[in-house]
Design an enzyme around this catalytic site. Structure first.
Site, PDB file in Angstrom:
ATOM      1  N   THR A  55      -4.997  10.517  -0.360  1.00 52.04           N
ATOM      2  CA  THR A  55      -6.519  10.410   0.280  1.00 52.04           C
ATOM      3  C   THR A  55      -6.648  11.506   1.302  1.00 52.04           C
ATOM      4  OG1 THR A  55      -5.573   8.791   1.824  1.00 52.04           O
ATOM      5  CG2 THR A  55      -6.237   7.956  -0.286  1.00 52.04           C
TER       6      THR A  55
ATOM      7  N   TYR B 239     -14.806   5.553   8.762  1.00 47.41           N
ATOM      8  CA  TYR B 239     -13.604   5.903   7.842  1.00 47.41           C
ATOM      9  C   TYR B 239     -14.088   5.532   6.433  1.00 47.41           C
ATOM     10  CZ  TYR B 239      -9.016   6.369   5.898  1.00 47.41           C
ATOM     11  OH  TYR B 239      -7.800   6.676   4.844  1.00 47.41           O
TER      12      TYR B 239
ATOM     13  N   HIS C   1       0.912  -1.214   0.031  1.00 44.66           N
ATOM     14  CA  HIS C   1       0.012   0.008  -0.075  1.00 44.66           C
ATOM     15  C   HIS C   1       1.034   1.292   0.021  1.00 44.66           C
ATOM     16  CE1 HIS C   1      -3.627   2.241   0.001  1.00 44.66           C
ATOM     17  NE2 HIS C   1      -4.417   1.321   0.865  1.00 44.66           N
TER      18      HIS C   1
END
Length: 782
Positions: free
Chosen positions: A599, A586, A471
């Site tokens: 993000t 979230y 990620h």
């Protein structure tokens, strides 16, 4: 050390008979080809750098302006500001050659002025975000400023075909919100989660922070926002990802699935070969910057900087912090099969190997009778281990010799390919098969995925594919774009014959894949410990992939609600029924409208959403009241999403303020409490159809089930969803099965029930309030 000797391409020695020169033609050809390829890429990068630097102007327009300058000068007219004559003063003479030089310098000056004027005009225009808040409801009118803005931006962004990084210099910086605005948004977001007493306490902490230490921290952060391209992204990458010490497996890495409604071939070697070829084509598009940047509504560019590290990238473990290493080039991939590692060349004899040639290499690996060396089968469990322990093991046993050479081969590969010995299956009548498919991609058995690589492609023995991605290097939208491109190209290229093998005839026999050699005896205890930890981690996670076919985007639009807001409200209702309370939620949104944006967090649990959920659970509330409350909740969610995309979110600002406080060694009770709040419901929407290539009308079965991730909190859920069509939604629900409060199967049922209840609510509302019929008079609707 056989592999070291085989790597020697040239040797020189002096003997009693004279000079003795030995060299290997094949290896020297490989070295020469690699050098040529490297220089071609350097030249292409330099050319693209010039092109991107002057965008949206066109480099060929320089020659037109030069011709105009020459024509004006030799026709006796003056150039603007008499530039040609002013430049001639500083040149050695006034001959025709120097006059031509002066004309060119004049044209270059004018051209650069036009280029930078256009570039900074576009940058100023892209700072405007009013278009985000314009109503998209049918019949709504767009404001005049937005209409004018659209017209100018469309001209500047589309008249010259952009490259992948063409807009990078024109994208604005991420704005820094004021502390006061962030405090107000934060307090509003936690109101449904706190009782009156705790809300008053939190309000007091926020006010104290805003009027004391917050001012000081904001000044430092303001300075960073002025001096850096993006005040969030570097700290986010370092502190959220690279400094995390937890295993990457489940906790960080995510996965993506195949297009499950179509089966192009059952041949594992053929599918693997075509996937490799298509991924290398995608890498070529990135390297040459020929990949079209993602454009919102076909004219507003998104930042593309994350694409650069898609291939040839690895996360290297460190004792305290990891680091991302990106190799400029790689002419091989690494294949993992039955616990053995193979180096497979993808570039040979001056070109990239074709699918039919790649398939021959894959077949050699699949048919190999080789068995893993001692410790080799479980070696990848080290990448699923605690990062500090893996770093210590790496520094001790993999920093020299055979192990260092083999590890560097893996880390410098374009990507890793895992050929699994089991099928990836899907059947609507047997949902447990799709759940198993997802688990195999999320974590496998804990040691058949190299979790450090930017991504590992996984191929089942029935020809279905998926991927597991690290990620740190990018967000899921980049990997999703790559995968979407691959699935469409794999379908449209028609690359399989009637037997399921790749089409084409090999021009030559490709090089045989070579086994990687290891000496793992000294670190067997570490590999065993890592395997135990990885197995435990995999066994703790449960995954449910829900296929919702009752309705999809079509019905949501009929309700005149944002599909994302619609699903988020359904998740709020499902969670409330599951847990009996509201929780901090979230949802990831992107900030790629700004340079180097990644993000931001949207908080779907709002005052409005909680009021609607309570109304749904209250039998005395009328259906019309519930509909109105849902519309208000969706509108509030949509506004929060728009704020987050425009740089006016809550959590990234608070995160950066917290980082500054740690640098200054200043303690903040408010920030400590905010940053320690658990996200028990973590959600994300997988983008679908990022490019026009994904045409579901043309290819209705070309639907990916999306992907998912592990739970963020030990007592929470991770939910990824993809709106795959007008009547189809996939939910990827993960949780720890060691937690008695969570159950993915129960939560999936709650989601289905919530979606069904919302549908019934709106159908009843439409029945009670039918639209008035249009009266027709003389063919004109009134």
């Amino acid at each position: 050390m056989a592999e070291a000797h085989s790597a020697v391409a040239f040797s020189f020695a002096i003997t009693h008979e004279g000079f003795d020169i030995n060299y290997d033609h094949e290896v020297l050809n490989l070295v020469f080809s690699s050098g040529v390829r490297s220089w071609k890429k350097r030249i292409a990068r330099a050319r693209n750098g010039i092109r991107n630097g002057v965008y949206p102007a066109h480099i060929q327009s320089l020659w037109l302006i030069t011709a105009i300058a020459l024509g004006l000068h030799f026709a006796g007219y003056q150039a603007p500001f008499n530039l040609t004559n002013k430049i001639l003063v500083y040149l050695p003479s006034n001959t025709i050659n120097w006059q031509i030089t002066a004309c060119f310098l004049t044209a270059l000056t004018v051209w650069l002025s036009i280029c930078f004027t256009m570039r900074y005009t576009l940058k100023l225009l892209l700072m405007y975000k009013g278009w985000m808040y314009e109503s998209r409801a049918p019949g709504s009118r767009v404001s005049i400023p937005t209409m004018l803005w659209v017209a100018v931006v469309r001209v500047l962004s589309s008249w010259n075909k952009p490259g992948l990084y063409s807009f990078q210099g024109s994208l604005p910086r991420l704005p820094l919100p004021s502390v006061h605005d962030t405090m107000q948004r934060y307090l509003r977001s936690v109101r449904p989660l706190l009782d009156d007493e705790n809300y008053e306490r939190m309000t007091a902490l926020a006010n104290e922070f805003e009027h004391t230490i917050g001012k000081k921290l904001q000044r430092y952060l303001l300075l960073k926002s002025w001096t850096s391209t993006n005040y969030v992204s570097d700290w986010w990458e370092e502190y959220v990802y690279l400094r995390g010490r937890s295993p990457l497996c489940v906790n960080s890495n995510f996965y993506g699935t195949d297009a499950i409604f179509m089966n192009l071939t059952n041949s594992q070697s053929a599918r693997a070969a075509n996937v490799i070829s298509l991924l290398l084509n995608f890498r070529r598009l990135i390297e040459r910057q020929e990949l079209q940047p993602i454009m919102v509504q076909g004219m507003i560019p998104l930042c593309s900087w994350q694409y650069e590290r898609t291939f040839n990238t690895v996360r290297v473990p460190g004792l305290e912090t990891d680091r991302i290493v990106h190799y400029r080039d790689s002419n091989h991939i690494v294949v993992l099969h039955k616990g053995c590692y193979y180096k497979m060349l993808i570039y040979y004899k001056g070109r990239t190997l074709r699918p039919c040639e790649l398939q021959l290499q894959i077949k050699e690996i699949l048919e190999s009778k080789a068995t893993p060396l001692e410790g080799e089968e479980h070696l990848a469990a080290l990448t699923a281990w605690n990062r500090s322990k893996w770093a210590e093991t790496r520094n001790t046993y993999f920093s020299y010799g055979t192990n260092h050479i083999a590890l560097r081969t893996i880390e410098s590969a374009a990507f890793v390919l895992s050929l699994d010995d089991e099928p990836f299956e899907f059947d609507l009548k047997r949902p447990e098969l799709l759940d198993s498919f997802g688990k195999k991609l999320l974590h496998g058995n804990g040691y058949n995925r190299w979790f450090d690589k930017s991504f590992t492609v996984c191929v089942g023995n029935n020809g279905r594919v998926g991927f597991n991605a690290e990620h740190t290097w990018s967000d899921a939208a980049i990997a999703s774009h790559m995968w979407e491109n691959l699935i469409i190209d794999d379908l449209e290229s028609d690359g399989y014959d009637e037997t399921g093998n790749t089409k084409g005839i090999p021009e030559f026999t490709p090089p045989t894949p070579t086994r990687l050699h290891w000496d793992l005896k000294a670190c067997l205890p570490q590999i065993e410990e890592a395997t135990i930890c990885a197995t435990k981690l995999c066994n703790e996670v449960d995954l449910r992939i829900l296929v919702h076919q009752e309705y999809g985007k079509g019905f949501m639009k009929k309700c005149r609600l944002s599909p994302d807001a619609f699903i988020q409200m359904a998740l709020q209702l499902a969670y409330y029924r599951d847990a009996g309370r509201f929780s901090l939620t979230y949802e990831a949104s992107m900030t790629r409208l700004f340079r180097e944006g990644r993000t931001e967090t949207v908080r779907p649990c709002t005052i409005e959403s909680s009021a609607w959920v309570k109304a749904m659970e209250n039998p005395s509330t009328t259906n019309d009241e519930r509909v109105e409350l849902l519309k208000k909740a969706c509108e509030r969610h949509q506004l929060a999403y728009q704020d987050a995309m425009c740089g006016n979110g809550i959590d990234r600002h608070l995160f950066c303020l917290y980082v500054v406080s740690k640098y200054l060694e200043v303690d903040s009770p408010f920030l400590n409490e905010v940053l320690s709040e658990p996200w028990r419901l973590s959600t994300s929407q997988t983008p679908h159809g990022q490019t026009p290539k994904m045409d579901l009308k043309k290819h209705p079965n070309c639907i990916s089930a999306g992907g998912g991730f592990g739970p963020v909190a030990d007592d929470g859920y991770g939910v990824s969803y993809i709106i795959a069509g007008e009547n189809l939604i996939f939910f990827h629900i993960s949780a720890k099965n060691t937690c008695p409060q969570t159950d993915v199967h129960r939560f999936a049922k709650n989601i289905c029930q919530a979606l069904a209840d919302i549908r019934s609510m709106f159908e009843q509302h439409m029945k009670d309030h039918p639209k008035p019929a249009k009266s027709i008079t003389n063919g004109v609707s009134k």
